[in-house]
Design a protein around this motif. Structure first.
Motif, PDB file in Angstrom:
ATOM      1  N   SER A 128       0.837  -1.203   0.000  1.00 38.48           N
ATOM      2  CA  SER A 128       0.000   0.000   0.000  1.00 38.48           C
ATOM      3  C   SER A 128       0.873   1.255   0.000  1.00 38.48           C
ATOM      4  O   SER A 128       0.660   2.176  -0.785  1.00 38.48           O
ATOM      5  CB  SER A 128      -0.926  -0.016   1.222  1.00 38.48           C
ATOM      6  N   SER A 158      -4.485   1.503   3.877  1.00 37.49           N
ATOM      7  CA  SER A 158      -4.471   2.877   3.385  1.00 37.49           C
ATOM      8  C   SER A 158      -4.558   3.879   4.544  1.00 37.49           C
ATOM      9  O   SER A 158      -3.848   4.883   4.561  1.00 37.49           O
ATOM     10  CB  SER A 158      -5.614   3.080   2.397  1.00 37.49           C
ATOM     11  N   ASN A 179      -1.265   4.005   6.356  1.00 40.31           N
ATOM     12  CA  ASN A 179      -0.311   4.787   5.576  1.00 40.31           C
ATOM     13  C   ASN A 179      -0.594   6.282   5.746  1.00 40.31           C
ATOM     14  O   ASN A 179       0.321   7.087   5.925  1.00 40.31           O
ATOM     15  CB  ASN A 179      -0.378   4.375   4.103  1.00 40.31           C
ATOM     16  N   GLU A 180      -1.867   6.645   5.714  1.00 40.44           N
ATOM     17  CA  GLU A 180      -2.239   8.052   5.883  1.00 40.44           C
ATOM     18  C   GLU A 180      -1.848   8.561   7.268  1.00 40.44           C
ATOM     19  O   GLU A 180      -1.340   9.676   7.419  1.00 40.44           O
ATOM     20  CB  GLU A 180      -3.734   8.223   5.647  1.00 40.44           C
ATOM     21  N   HIS A 203       1.128   4.003  -3.083  1.00 52.12           N
ATOM     22  CA  HIS A 203       0.832   5.410  -2.814  1.00 52.12           C
ATOM     23  C   HIS A 203       2.049   6.286  -3.130  1.00 52.12           C
ATOM     24  O   HIS A 203       1.914   7.375  -3.697  1.00 52.12           O
ATOM     25  CB  HIS A 203       0.401   5.618  -1.363  1.00 52.12           C
TER      26      HIS A 203
END
Length: 195
Positions: A25, A108, A111-112, A29
Motif C-alpha cells: 500500500s 491505506s 499509511n495516511e 501510494h
C-alpha cells in the motif's frame, strides 16, 4: 480540461488481499505521488530495504499496478504506478470480499496516519511557506446520503486534476502533497449510528 483517466476498479479478492499488505500500500501510494522511483529510492521513502521493496514491487507488477520505467542512466530501472487511483466499489455483503476490502482500507488508513505523523514530526525543518499552507481540518456535517454523494463527487472533481500521476502542467516549485478525505456516518462509542 481533458477527461481524466478512470480509477482501476478492483474486483479480484486476491488483488484486494495483495493491496492490504502495508508495504505494498505504501509503495503504490508513493509511486502514485512522486512518479518513477527505483526500489532503493522507494525503500528510503517508506522505511524498508531495497530488496524487500523490490520483491513487493514485483508482486504489484503481477497485478498490473506498477511497471518498470525506462532508466535515465542505464543502471537500476525505476518502477512507476500504472494506475491513477483505485476504486474498491461498495463494501460487499460477501464476507470474504468484505474482509479483503476492509484490509485495503486499513492499510491505506495506516499509511495516511504515518504520513500525517511524519509531517508533524518534521514541522521544525519544513519550509515556512509550506508549513503555513498545510491544513488539518475536520468537519461535522448533517447531510442526507444523496448530499454526501454529491459532496464526495464535488471534492473528487476539485482534487483529482492535481493528482501527481495525472497532472502534466505542474508549475516549478510544485511538490507532492498528501490529501486525505474521509466521509462516513458518525457512530457512537456504543456502536449505534448517531441521529
Amino acid at each position: 480540461m481533458a477527461e481524466l483517466p478512470p480509477r482501476k476498479r478492483v474486483e479480484d479478492v486476491e488483488l484486494l488481499r495483495a493491496l492490504s499488505h502495508p508495504l505494498r500500500s505504501a509503495l503504490l501510494h508513493h509511486l502514485t505521488s512522486v512518479g518513477p522511483r527505483t526500489a532503493s529510492e522507494c525503500a528510503e521513502a517508506v522505511g524498508s530495504t531495497a530488496s524487500n521493496c523490490s520483491w513487493h514491487l514485483r508482486q504489484l507488477a503481477q497485478y498490473g499496478l506498477v511497471e518498470r520505467a525506462d532508466a535515465e542512466d542505464g543502471r537500476e530501472r525505476p518502477w512507476r504506478a500504472r494506475q491513477v487511483g483505485l476504486d474498491l466499489g461498495d463494501i460487499d455483503d460477501d464476507p470474504v470480499r468484505r474482509a479483503a476490502q476492509l484490509g485495503v482500507v486499513g492499510a491505506s488508513l495506516a499509511n495516511e496516519q504515518e504520513l500525517t505523523q511524519r509531517y508533524l514530526d518534521s514541522l521544525d525543518d519544513l519550509d515556512p511557506a509550506w508549513r503555513s499552507v498545510a491544513g488539518l481540518s475536520s468537519y461535522s456535517l448533517r447531510v442526507t446520503p444523496e448530499e454526501l454523494t454529491r459532496l464526495s463527487h464535488a471534492i473528487d472533481a476539485l482534487v483529482r486534476p492535481f493528482v501527481s500521476a495525472i497532472r502534466t502542467d505542474a508549475p516549478p516549485g510544485a511538490r507532492p502533497v498528501h490529501v486525505g478525505v474521509r466521509a462516513f456516518p458518525r457512530i457512537e462509542h456504543s456502536g449505534k449510528a448517531e441521529e
